[in-house]
Design a protein around this motif. Sequence first.
Motif, PDB file in Angstrom:
ATOM      1  N   VAL A   1       5.131   9.731   2.240  1.00 16.85           N
ATOM      2  CA  VAL A   1       5.069   8.312   1.862  1.00 16.85           C
ATOM      3  C   VAL A   1       6.394   7.617   2.184  1.00 16.85           C
ATOM      4  O   VAL A   1       6.412   6.503   2.711  1.00 16.85           O
ATOM      5  CB  VAL A   1       4.726   8.172   0.359  1.00 16.85           C
TER       6      VAL A   1
ATOM      7  N   LYS B   1       0.820  -1.211   0.000  1.00 13.52           N
ATOM      8  CA  LYS B   1       0.000   0.000   0.000  1.00 13.52           C
ATOM      9  C   LYS B   1       0.853   1.260   0.000  1.00 13.52           C
ATOM     10  O   LYS B   1       0.540   2.232  -0.712  1.00 13.52           O
ATOM     11  CB  LYS B   1      -0.911  -0.017   1.224  1.00 13.52           C
ATOM     12  N   TRP B   2       1.939   1.253   0.780  1.00 13.52           N
ATOM     13  CA  TRP B   2       2.738   2.463   0.948  1.00 13.52           C
ATOM     14  C   TRP B   2       4.041   2.454   0.150  1.00 13.52           C
ATOM     15  O   TRP B   2       4.903   3.304   0.371  1.00 13.52           O
ATOM     16  CB  TRP B   2       3.069   2.671   2.430  1.00 13.52           C
TER      17      TRP B   2
ATOM     18  N   ALA C   1       2.151   4.546  -3.885  1.00 10.64           N
ATOM     19  CA  ALA C   1       1.565   5.681  -3.162  1.00 10.64           C
ATOM     20  C   ALA C   1       2.164   7.018  -3.563  1.00 10.64           C
ATOM     21  O   ALA C   1       1.665   8.072  -3.139  1.00 10.64           O
ATOM     22  CB  ALA C   1       1.729   5.475  -1.658  1.00 10.64           C
TER      23      ALA C   1
END
Length: 331
Positions: free
Chosen positions: A42, A30-31, A36
């Motif tokens: 981030v 996700k990151w 991202a």
Amino acid sequence: MTKDYYKILGIAEFESAENIKSAYRKLARKWHPDVAGNTPDVLSKFKEINEAYEILSNKIKKDEYDRARRFYSYAKEGAKTQHQTKSSKTEEHEDKRGFYFTWEDFLSKRKRETSYRNDTASQPKRGEDIHTDVEISVFEAMSGATKTINMLQTQTCPKCSGKRFVNGGICSHCHGKGEETNYKKFTVKIPAEIKNGSKIRLAGEGKASTEGGRNGDLYITVHIKETPTYKTEGLNILKTIPITPSEAVLGANIKVCTINGCVTVKIVPNTQNGQKIRLAGCGIVQNEKVGDMIITVEIRIPKNLTDAEIALYKKLEEISSGNVRENLYDR
């Protein structure tokens, strides 16, 4: 404590290693900056997720982190109890001053402690001492002597210098032992007037160190042995001297060896068996005191007498008028 790694990964404290890994993968995808966006926030979040996983996925680091976490929790709770009458502002200020520390601080302290232990453990260790014994006579103890001792001695392998390996392979000289054992001769000087049980130290002649330290020492314990003809009694030396029947009757001059050299001792006529003769100053020297040598005379009949000698003894028996057993049976 500034970072709660469990909260960062969104898991409970007692999650399994599989769940920790699963939570990390989900957050990492996700990151990830490629997903991202490559922004400072981030990148900071992604770094924090990786840091949390690095700690919680390693059992040793996780155990240390958990201990530090519990310590912080107990300390913080104790501070709250102790200062419960103070204002929340003051309490918050003291909490930050008294118990504020980071996981990096904790790891840094552990690193310093581990480094100290490693430095201590890696310090060169001295080789072991070796002990042996040597026997000397009474005369050698009094006048001093030089003895040669031949004994096994272990030394560092000259080829691998104790490392056990040469060019990545087991040392062919010591077969991976790091040391070799050979017989070695030692010349030991025994000082005059030495006491029984005394120890002589030869520095550096003990077992070699395999960790870069100096060799141990060789300790030699001196034992003064008593022979059948020489014994000791305090500072006096006792010796039994045999004489013939004719020497006992007629008297004689005989040679006796003492610690001061050989001397001539006069046997007076009609000397009896067991009679004692004292040679002053010929005993043990110790603490500026000098003992004597005490000689006990023992009359012995020579072995393998000739026919002529036996005939003379028979003639002596015929003409003898003395009775050596006189009064033996008196009551």
